[in-house]
Scaffold this active site. Structure first.
Site, PDB file in Angstrom:
ATOM      1  N   SER A  48       0.928  -1.295  -0.063  1.00 21.61           N
ATOM      2  CA  SER A  48      -0.077  -0.014  -0.081  1.00 21.61           C
ATOM      3  C   SER A  48       0.945   1.149  -0.030  1.00 21.61           C
ATOM      4  O   SER A  48       2.186   1.175   0.451  1.00 21.61           O
ATOM      5  CB  SER A  48      -0.831   0.030   1.166  1.00 21.61           C
ATOM      6  OG  SER A  48      -1.443   1.337   1.471  1.00 21.61           O
ATOM      7  N   TYR A  79      -1.355  -0.224  10.863  1.00 21.83           N
ATOM      8  CA  TYR A  79      -1.557  -0.692   9.314  1.00 21.83           C
ATOM      9  C   TYR A  79      -0.342  -0.273   8.543  1.00 21.83           C
ATOM     10  O   TYR A  79       0.097  -1.128   7.798  1.00 21.83           O
ATOM     11  CB  TYR A  79      -2.969   0.014   8.852  1.00 21.83           C
ATOM     12  CG  TYR A  79      -3.065  -0.457   7.397  1.00 21.83           C
ATOM     13  CD1 TYR A  79      -3.501  -1.534   7.130  1.00 21.83           C
ATOM     14  CD2 TYR A  79      -3.025   0.773   6.419  1.00 21.83           C
ATOM     15  CE1 TYR A  79      -3.642  -2.151   5.567  1.00 21.83           C
ATOM     16  CE2 TYR A  79      -3.278   0.299   5.140  1.00 21.83           C
ATOM     17  CZ  TYR A  79      -3.614  -1.107   4.846  1.00 21.83           C
ATOM     18  OH  TYR A  79      -3.807  -1.484   3.383  1.00 21.83           O
TER      19      TYR A  79
HETATM   20  P1  NDP Z   1     -11.468  -5.825   0.851  1.00 17.53           P
HETATM   21  O1  NDP Z   1     -11.948  -5.620   2.175  1.00 17.53           O
HETATM   22  O2  NDP Z   1     -12.507  -5.632  -0.414  1.00 17.53           O
HETATM   23  O3  NDP Z   1     -10.657  -7.329   0.676  1.00 17.53           O
HETATM   24  C1  NDP Z   1     -10.054  -7.803   1.544  1.00 17.53           C
HETATM   25  C2  NDP Z   1      -9.754  -9.410   1.145  1.00 17.53           C
HETATM   26  O4  NDP Z   1      -8.840  -9.847   2.038  1.00 17.53           O
HETATM   27  C3  NDP Z   1     -11.268 -10.108   1.258  1.00 17.53           C
HETATM   28  O5  NDP Z   1     -11.269 -10.956   0.069  1.00 17.53           O
HETATM   29  C4  NDP Z   1     -11.086 -10.966   2.304  1.00 17.53           C
HETATM   30  O6  NDP Z   1     -11.574 -12.319   2.330  1.00 17.53           O
HETATM   31  C5  NDP Z   1      -9.442 -11.068   2.745  1.00 17.53           C
HETATM   32  N1  NDP Z   1      -9.101 -11.304   3.830  1.00 17.53           N
HETATM   33  C6  NDP Z   1      -8.684 -10.529   5.084  1.00 17.53           C
HETATM   34  N2  NDP Z   1      -8.331 -10.950   6.007  1.00 17.53           N
HETATM   35  C7  NDP Z   1      -8.171 -12.248   5.833  1.00 17.53           C
HETATM   36  C8  NDP Z   1      -7.779 -13.327   6.477  1.00 17.53           C
HETATM   37  N3  NDP Z   1      -7.347 -13.325   7.828  1.00 17.53           N
HETATM   38  N4  NDP Z   1      -7.664 -14.606   5.973  1.00 17.53           N
HETATM   39  C9  NDP Z   1      -8.167 -14.892   4.698  1.00 17.53           C
HETATM   40  N5  NDP Z   1      -8.727 -13.839   4.056  1.00 17.53           N
HETATM   41  C10 NDP Z   1      -8.681 -12.735   4.286  1.00 17.53           C
HETATM   42  O7  NDP Z   1     -10.143  -4.890   0.359  1.00 17.53           O
HETATM   43  P2  NDP Z   1      -9.169  -4.667  -0.536  1.00 17.53           P
HETATM   44  O8  NDP Z   1      -9.504  -5.547  -1.832  1.00 17.53           O
HETATM   45  O9  NDP Z   1      -9.077  -3.106  -0.865  1.00 17.53           O
HETATM   46  O10 NDP Z   1      -7.793  -5.114  -0.067  1.00 17.53           O
HETATM   47  C11 NDP Z   1      -6.909  -5.973  -0.589  1.00 17.53           C
HETATM   48  C12 NDP Z   1      -5.500  -5.810  -0.307  1.00 17.53           C
HETATM   49  O11 NDP Z   1      -5.359  -4.398  -1.008  1.00 17.53           O
HETATM   50  C13 NDP Z   1      -5.377  -5.546   1.278  1.00 17.53           C
HETATM   51  O12 NDP Z   1      -3.856  -6.144   1.314  1.00 17.53           O
HETATM   52  C14 NDP Z   1      -5.136  -4.180   1.369  1.00 17.53           C
HETATM   53  O13 NDP Z   1      -4.628  -3.907   2.437  1.00 17.53           O
HETATM   54  C15 NDP Z   1      -4.612  -3.675   0.215  1.00 17.53           C
HETATM   55  N6  NDP Z   1      -4.871  -2.237  -0.168  1.00 17.53           N
HETATM   56  C16 NDP Z   1      -5.852  -1.750  -0.276  1.00 17.53           C
HETATM   57  C17 NDP Z   1      -6.313  -0.273  -0.583  1.00 17.53           C
HETATM   58  C18 NDP Z   1      -7.646   0.313  -0.410  1.00 17.53           C
HETATM   59  O14 NDP Z   1      -7.589   1.718  -0.565  1.00 17.53           O
HETATM   60  N7  NDP Z   1      -8.701  -0.540  -0.717  1.00 17.53           N
HETATM   61  C19 NDP Z   1      -4.991   0.491  -0.734  1.00 17.53           C
HETATM   62  C20 NDP Z   1      -3.820  -0.178  -0.681  1.00 17.53           C
HETATM   63  C21 NDP Z   1      -3.743  -1.439  -0.387  1.00 17.53           C
HETATM   64  P3  NDP Z   1     -12.616 -12.835   3.436  1.00 17.53           P
HETATM   65  O15 NDP Z   1     -13.115 -11.908   4.545  1.00 17.53           O
HETATM   66  O16 NDP Z   1     -13.456 -13.800   2.629  1.00 17.53           O
HETATM   67  O17 NDP Z   1     -11.546 -13.780   4.239  1.00 17.53           O
END
Ligand code: NDP
Length: 250
Positions: free
Chosen positions: A138, A151
């Site tokens: 990020s 974070y």
């Molecule tokens: P979402 O919340 O839409 O998606 C997060 C995903 O991570 C979900 O599919 C969730 O699946 C999975 N996840 C979270 N915790 C766990 C866990 N403990 N075990 C398994 N799966 C997990 O957010 P984003 O798509 O935005 O996030 C994706 C990545 O991008 C993350 O690493 C985030 O930090 C990063 N990011 C996001 C930004 C933003 O502005 N959105 C900016 C920069 C980076 P489930 O709950 O089904 O397990």
């Protein structure tokens, strides 16, 4: 494209958009996440295009990670692309007010979870002398912002791990790409603010954020370069954003 990709966090946001984009290229998919219903729904939607298998596990649970990855059948083990995307922010508060459970969730998921999955998949790539690891960091991993403390630390760790993987896996022909997005509209803020819809929506008010599909398009570019080309580090912003702290709203 005759490739296999394992995507963590495929149930939502960036991971789901990458699954859709990779499916368009015929890349076979191993979709991972905790919410099995969503994994099955996505499998159903993409199965017309490519072969899909699903693995439901929590990346924080080392045993569950190993057990799930241990069930991958022989004909799915030539994993070409590992997309380490699972992760979230939990809370936004000054360090002195931070919730220790939130800290655990972020360090265990964003850092240790990424390590557990990588540890389980890297042996397949070493055996094949090829592979591509894409780590979703990020902009928060490059610039700490107020109240972002843990974070930001978890994503700074991802930045260091991307660099470390690239060094250590260099002898094996394994590519490592680090992706550092700015503001992307997904379920991210809803998770960060524990389901508070108003607070989540206010994050994206007054400017056009990146969509998950925008990020997926860039990741797809990185994973479709010729064999000798590595996109090592990508920073992606919406046009309104210039840093973690500078965001032009209407
Ligand atoms: P979402 O919340 O839409 O998606 C997060 C995903 O991570 C979900 O599919 C969730 O699946 C999975 N996840 C979270 N915790 C766990 C866990 N403990 N075990 C398994 N799966 C997990 O957010 P984003 O798509 O935005 O996030 C994706 C990545 O991008 C993350 O690493 C985030 O930090 C990063 N990011 C996001 C930004 C933003 O502005 N959105 C900016 C920069 C980076 P489930 O709950 O089904 O397990």
């Amino acid at each position: 494209m005759n490739k296999i990709a394992l995507i963590t966090g495929a149930t939502s946001g960036i991971g789901k958009a990458c699954a859709e984009s990779f499916a368009n290229l015929g890349i076979r998919l191993i979709l991972c996440g905790r919410r099995l219903d969503r994994l099955e729904e996505l499998k159903e939607a993409l199965s017309g295009q490519v072969d899909v298998m699903t693995l439901a596990f929590d990346v924080r649970d080392r045993q569950a990670v190993n057990d799930a990855i241990g069930t991958i059948p022989d004909n799915w083990q030539d994993i070409d692309i590992l997309l380490n995307n699972a992760g979230n922010a939990h809370g936004l508060s000054p360090i002195q007010d931070g919730d220790v459970d939130d800290w655990d969730a972020m360090m265990d998921g964003n850092v240790k979870g990424l390590l557990y999955v990588s540890k389980a998949i890297i042996p397949f790539m070493i055996a094949n002398k090829k592979g591509h690891i894409v780590n979703i960091s990020s902009i928060a991993g490059k610039e700490t912002y107020p109240n972002g403390n843990v974070y930001c630390a978890s994503k700074a760790a991802v930045e260091a791990l991307s660099a470390g993987m690239r060094l250590d896996l260099n002898p094996f022909g394994i590519k490592v790409t680090n992706v550092a997005p700015g503001a992307v509209e997904t379920e991210f803020s809803l998770v960060r603010f524990k389901g508070d819809q108003n607070r989540s929506e206010s994050v994206y008010k007054g400017f056009k954020p990146l969509s998950a599909a925008d990020v997926a398009e860039c990741i797809t570019f990185a994973v479709t370069r010729p064999a000798h080309v590595v996109v090592a580090d990508m920073v992606l912003f919406p046009i309104a954003q210039a840093s973690t702290m500078v965001l032009k709203r209407d």
